[in-house]
Design a protein around this motif. Sequence first.
Motif, PDB file in Angstrom:
ATOM      1  N   TRP A 150      94.882  72.593  12.356  1.00 44.63           N
ATOM      2  CA  TRP A 150      95.272  71.560  13.324  1.00 44.63           C
ATOM      3  C   TRP A 150      96.642  71.860  13.936  1.00 44.63           C
ATOM      4  CZ3 TRP A 150      92.169  67.983  15.283  1.00 44.63           C
ATOM      5  CH2 TRP A 150      91.017  67.626  14.561  1.00 44.63           C
ATOM      6  N   ASP A 151      97.540  72.444  13.138  1.00 47.12           N
ATOM      7  CA  ASP A 151      98.936  72.582  13.563  1.00 47.12           C
ATOM      8  C   ASP A 151      99.201  73.789  14.459  1.00 47.12           C
ATOM      9  OD1 ASP A 151      99.287  70.452  11.891  1.00 47.12           O
ATOM     10  OD2 ASP A 151     100.196  71.598  10.259  1.00 47.12           O
ATOM     11  N   LYS A 152      98.385  74.820  14.311  1.00 43.62           N
ATOM     12  CA  LYS A 152      98.719  76.119  14.908  1.00 43.62           C
ATOM     13  C   LYS A 152      99.008  76.041  16.404  1.00 43.62           C
ATOM     14  CE  LYS A 152      97.222  80.921  15.102  1.00 43.62           C
ATOM     15  NZ  LYS A 152      96.224  81.927  14.677  1.00 43.62           N
ATOM     16  N   GLU A 197     102.715  76.639  18.188  1.00 42.39           N
ATOM     17  CA  GLU A 197     102.912  77.751  19.128  1.00 42.39           C
ATOM     18  C   GLU A 197     103.372  77.261  20.496  1.00 42.39           C
ATOM     19  OE1 GLU A 197      99.651  80.956  17.348  1.00 42.39           O
ATOM     20  OE2 GLU A 197      99.088  79.597  18.991  1.00 42.39           O
ATOM     21  N   THR A 198     102.959  76.038  20.846  1.00 43.84           N
ATOM     22  CA  THR A 198     103.317  75.488  22.161  1.00 43.84           C
ATOM     23  C   THR A 198     104.724  74.909  22.176  1.00 43.84           C
ATOM     24  OG1 THR A 198     100.986  74.948  22.557  1.00 43.84           O
ATOM     25  CG2 THR A 198     102.627  73.845  23.945  1.00 43.84           C
ATOM     26  N   ILE A 199     105.057  74.123  21.161  1.00 44.47           N
ATOM     27  CA  ILE A 199     106.330  73.397  21.161  1.00 44.47           C
ATOM     28  C   ILE A 199     107.434  74.166  20.434  1.00 44.47           C
ATOM     29  CG2 ILE A 199     107.458  71.240  20.459  1.00 44.47           C
ATOM     30  CD1 ILE A 199     104.815  69.839  20.748  1.00 44.47           C
ATOM     31  N   PHE A 200     107.082  74.832  19.332  1.00 40.62           N
ATOM     32  CA  PHE A 200     108.081  75.556  18.538  1.00 40.62           C
ATOM     33  C   PHE A 200     107.756  77.050  18.576  1.00 40.62           C
ATOM     34  CE2 PHE A 200     107.408  71.320  16.711  1.00 40.62           C
ATOM     35  CZ  PHE A 200     108.682  70.792  16.837  1.00 40.62           C
ATOM     36  N   LYS A 201     108.173  77.681  19.628  1.00 38.80           N
ATOM     37  CA  LYS A 201     107.744  79.051  19.908  1.00 38.80           C
ATOM     38  C   LYS A 201     108.268  80.073  18.909  1.00 38.80           C
ATOM     39  CE  LYS A 201     107.393  78.030  24.851  1.00 38.80           C
ATOM     40  NZ  LYS A 201     105.939  77.860  24.813  1.00 38.80           N
ATOM     41  N   ASN A 202     109.341  79.733  18.184  1.00 35.53           N
ATOM     42  CA  ASN A 202     109.926  80.680  17.239  1.00 35.53           C
ATOM     43  C   ASN A 202     109.376  80.521  15.818  1.00 35.53           C
ATOM     44  OD1 ASN A 202     111.593  81.808  19.221  1.00 35.53           O
ATOM     45  ND2 ASN A 202     113.165  80.238  18.911  1.00 35.53           N
ATOM     46  N   TRP A 203     108.510  79.552  15.607  1.00 32.84           N
ATOM     47  CA  TRP A 203     107.947  79.339  14.270  1.00 32.84           C
ATOM     48  C   TRP A 203     106.746  80.260  14.064  1.00 32.84           C
ATOM     49  CZ3 TRP A 203     107.698  73.461  12.716  1.00 32.84           C
ATOM     50  CH2 TRP A 203     108.986  72.925  12.771  1.00 32.84           C
ATOM     51  N   TYR A 204     106.525  80.627  12.810  1.00 31.38           N
ATOM     52  CA  TYR A 204     105.308  81.390  12.502  1.00 31.38           C
ATOM     53  C   TYR A 204     104.172  80.414  12.215  1.00 31.38           C
ATOM     54  CZ  TYR A 204     106.358  80.534   7.533  1.00 31.38           C
ATOM     55  OH  TYR A 204     106.615  79.964   6.313  1.00 31.38           O
ATOM     56  N   ASN A 237      98.580  65.697   9.928  1.00 30.37           N
ATOM     57  CA  ASN A 237      98.195  66.258   8.629  1.00 30.37           C
ATOM     58  C   ASN A 237      97.817  65.163   7.635  1.00 30.37           C
ATOM     59  OD1 ASN A 237      98.685  68.784   9.647  1.00 30.37           O
ATOM     60  ND2 ASN A 237     100.674  69.037   8.666  1.00 30.37           N
ATOM     61  N   LYS A 238      98.568  64.060   7.675  1.00 28.91           N
ATOM     62  CA  LYS A 238      98.261  62.942   6.778  1.00 28.91           C
ATOM     63  C   LYS A 238      96.885  62.356   7.104  1.00 28.91           C
ATOM     64  CE  LYS A 238      99.557  59.872   3.639  1.00 28.91           C
ATOM     65  NZ  LYS A 238      99.842  60.251   2.232  1.00 28.91           N
ATOM     66  N   CYS A 239      96.608  62.195   8.379  1.00 23.44           N
ATOM     67  CA  CYS A 239      95.315  61.637   8.789  1.00 23.44           C
ATOM     68  C   CYS A 239      94.176  62.614   8.481  1.00 23.44           C
ATOM     69  CB  CYS A 239      95.333  61.301  10.279  1.00 23.44           C
ATOM     70  SG  CYS A 239      96.432  59.929  10.711  1.00 23.44           S
ATOM     71  N   ALA A 240      94.420  63.915   8.697  1.00 27.44           N
ATOM     72  CA  ALA A 240      93.386  64.912   8.428  1.00 27.44           C
ATOM     73  C   ALA A 240      93.010  64.946   6.955  1.00 27.44           C
ATOM     74  CB  ALA A 240      93.864  66.291   8.885  1.00 27.44           C
ATOM     75  N   ASP A 241      93.977  64.643   6.109  1.00 24.89           N
ATOM     76  CA  ASP A 241      93.706  64.607   4.665  1.00 24.89           C
ATOM     77  C   ASP A 241      92.709  63.502   4.321  1.00 24.89           C
ATOM     78  OD1 ASP A 241      93.931  65.246   1.956  1.00 24.89           O
ATOM     79  OD2 ASP A 241      95.663  63.932   1.655  1.00 24.89           O
ATOM     80  N   PHE A 242      92.673  62.446   5.138  1.00 25.22           N
ATOM     81  CA  PHE A 242      91.781  61.311   4.872  1.00 25.22           C
ATOM     82  C   PHE A 242      90.614  61.254   5.861  1.00 25.22           C
ATOM     83  CE2 PHE A 242      95.490  60.091   2.521  1.00 25.22           C
ATOM     84  CZ  PHE A 242      95.020  59.316   1.461  1.00 25.22           C
ATOM     85  N   ALA A 243      90.373  62.346   6.572  1.00 26.62           N
ATOM     86  CA  ALA A 243      89.306  62.316   7.587  1.00 26.62           C
ATOM     87  C   ALA A 243      88.572  63.659   7.618  1.00 26.62           C
ATOM     88  CB  ALA A 243      89.892  61.993   8.958  1.00 26.62           C
ATOM     89  N   SER A 244      87.683  63.869   6.671  1.00 22.41           N
ATOM     90  CA  SER A 244      86.864  65.088   6.661  1.00 22.41           C
ATOM     91  C   SER A 244      85.606  64.828   5.830  1.00 22.41           C
ATOM     92  CB  SER A 244      87.647  66.259   6.069  1.00 22.41           C
ATOM     93  OG  SER A 244      87.723  66.151   4.664  1.00 22.41           O
ATOM     94  N   MET A 259      91.016  71.354  19.293  1.00 19.51           N
ATOM     95  CA  MET A 259      90.311  71.143  18.029  1.00 19.51           C
ATOM     96  C   MET A 259      90.470  72.382  17.141  1.00 19.51           C
ATOM     97  SD  MET A 259      86.804  69.132  18.909  1.00 19.51           S
ATOM     98  CE  MET A 259      86.844  67.632  19.872  1.00 19.51           C
ATOM     99  N   PRO A 260      90.351  72.199  15.828  1.00 18.78           N
ATOM    100  CA  PRO A 260      90.534  73.326  14.901  1.00 18.78           C
ATOM    101  C   PRO A 260      89.325  74.261  14.922  1.00 18.78           C
ATOM    102  CG  PRO A 260      89.889  71.381  13.678  1.00 18.78           C
ATOM    103  CD  PRO A 260      90.067  70.945  15.111  1.00 18.78           C
ATOM    104  N   SER A 261      89.252  75.120  15.918  1.00 20.33           N
ATOM    105  CA  SER A 261      88.071  75.960  16.120  1.00 20.33           C
ATOM    106  C   SER A 261      88.205  77.353  15.496  1.00 20.33           C
ATOM    107  CB  SER A 261      87.788  76.119  17.623  1.00 20.33           C
ATOM    108  OG  SER A 261      88.934  76.629  18.284  1.00 20.33           O
ATOM    109  N   ASN A 262      89.343  77.617  14.816  1.00 23.87           N
ATOM    110  CA  ASN A 262      89.556  78.933  14.225  1.00 23.87           C
ATOM    111  C   ASN A 262      88.539  79.213  13.121  1.00 23.87           C
ATOM    112  OD1 ASN A 262      91.730  79.105  15.875  1.00 23.87           O
ATOM    113  ND2 ASN A 262      93.276  78.813  14.284  1.00 23.87           N
ATOM    114  N   ALA A 263      88.260  80.494  12.918  1.00 19.70           N
ATOM    115  CA  ALA A 263      87.378  80.895  11.821  1.00 19.70           C
ATOM    116  C   ALA A 263      88.110  80.720  10.493  1.00 19.70           C
ATOM    117  CB  ALA A 263      86.960  82.348  11.999  1.00 19.70           C
ATOM    118  N   ILE A 264      87.356  80.394   9.451  1.00 19.28           N
ATOM    119  CA  ILE A 264      87.924  80.240   8.111  1.00 19.28           C
ATOM    120  C   ILE A 264      88.077  81.628   7.496  1.00 19.28           C
ATOM    121  CG2 ILE A 264      87.562  79.279   5.809  1.00 19.28           C
ATOM    122  CD1 ILE A 264      85.830  77.104   7.151  1.00 19.28           C
ATOM    123  N   GLU A 265      89.308  81.978   7.161  1.00 24.74           N
ATOM    124  CA  GLU A 265      89.579  83.302   6.591  1.00 24.74           C
ATOM    125  C   GLU A 265      89.053  83.365   5.155  1.00 24.74           C
ATOM    126  OE1 GLU A 265      93.451  86.172   5.657  1.00 24.74           O
ATOM    127  OE2 GLU A 265      93.652  84.422   6.973  1.00 24.74           O
TER     128      GLU A 265
END
Length: 523
Positions: free
Chosen positions: A158-160, A164-171, A60-67, A1-7
């Motif tokens: 949601w994506d982070k 990090e798990t599947i695309f290890k070279n992405w920022y 991301n598409k679903c998250a845009d319509f679910a908040s 779940m998106p548990s990160n703090a909001i910067e």
Amino acid sequence: MPSNAIEDGEKTSELLKNRTWRYWHQLYTPRQLLNLSLLLKEIFREKDHKCAVAGILGINKCADFASKLCGWTASVDISTNTFYNQALNPLSNWGERSFYMYNALWNWSLNQYETSENSNITLADARSVNENCDLWITDPPYADAINYHELSEYFLAWDKTIIETIFKNWYTDSKRVLAVKGDTHFSSNMIEIYSNLNAHMPSDGMQVVMFTHSDPAVWAQLAIIMWRSGLKVTAAWNIATETDASGLKSGNYVKGTVILVLRKLSDNDVAFLDEINSNIKREVKKQIESMQKLDDKEEPNFSDPDYVLAAYAASLKVLTSYASIEDLDLDYELNQAILNPTNSKIVGIIENAKKIAYDCVIPIEFDSYLWRQLSNAEKFYIKGLESEKHGNYQIGTYQEFGRGFSIGGYSQMMASERANNARLKTPYEMAGRTFNDVPDFEKSLMRTVYAGIYAGIEEENNPNKALGYIKNEIPDYWDKRDMIKQILSFLLDIKNISNMQPHWTESVAMAEMLLALVEHDSI
């Protein structure tokens, strides 16, 4: 779940201030978190990276319509999306979808579209681009830039983990530090970017720049930015592209985008201010005439703000065609455009382009010869009324007309100045009041005609009383007769426009009877 703090940020901090939300998961209900997490769980099981990418886009598409930022459209019983405008707006009465209602968001048929693998997609800072291109297409931020870098963190929450798990070279951060922001460094960053793109473009290369703003000072900045970057505007078009930004911007927000075509500035021509103003006047008229020829008279595609944007673009076309103008110091002018626009000569030149545009955009019902005889206050009223006829009641429209026609005290002419319900006073609402804040209107022929309409209504709806009043107040009545008929004729179609009723009913009825008397009047 998106548990990160909001910067903390300009927009993201509003979530803490408005709702005391400190973590991204607080933007969602338990049901929304469960639904989205179940989808995310399936993506984690996916071994094919292409499918994983598709899954991330789907989340991301679903998250845009679910908040809790999703509004509710009662007319069709469905929730709107989070980013119905480019802001984070928490609601007290949000809408929520069932898992079944994600079906239309998640399932997309992509196979029907032809794709090509002969491409090179790179995420990079435009200031460090080192590829040579014949054509650069850019959609830059504006001086009051939307904070896309902050807003993207809504999806990164949601994506982070999956990235990090599947695309290890992405920022997995929003690269805030690299964003071109609407601050004091905006212009210098833009000059760096476009100078670099220009350096990586051949002599016969071309750039296409999309730009949207209605503030002349911002257009002055853009002109100097392109100038300093060694580019000149060679063509411009205006198209409708922008979505509603209710709750995000007011006043300067427009719905059209100007598409500018630029090439390398290779000439060493020098111009003088008088010459520039003359050339801009000619170019603005040419630009607007070309738009009017394309426009549908029954269902116009272009509105007044579109023509104003076209005037700004036309002025840039002239300004950037010269290597230098008289003894203007571009660095000084850029500083003035940012900090003190009223003292900037470039801002003044572009402001004048707006006035030229308004003089060119004459209502269809008005004779061009008679239009030129009207005062600025009368033109302001007619353009405002024309806007109301098309169902536009935004106060920002009147603010733009006020600036365009240099009318400051137009509040006396307004029946309402509410944001989306602004409208002008009718002749009957004006009654016999004076308009001291707008002397051009107080002394105008239109004001006298309107006072005559009021007098006729008050005298038992007697048009002869109205005509008598006008003749008594206008010594050169016979010389002004064509203009009186023009003003009255402009009011007549209001009776067939539903949104103009019922406040215009009495005034239009009297105007119709008065017009008949004026047309058949004889010595």
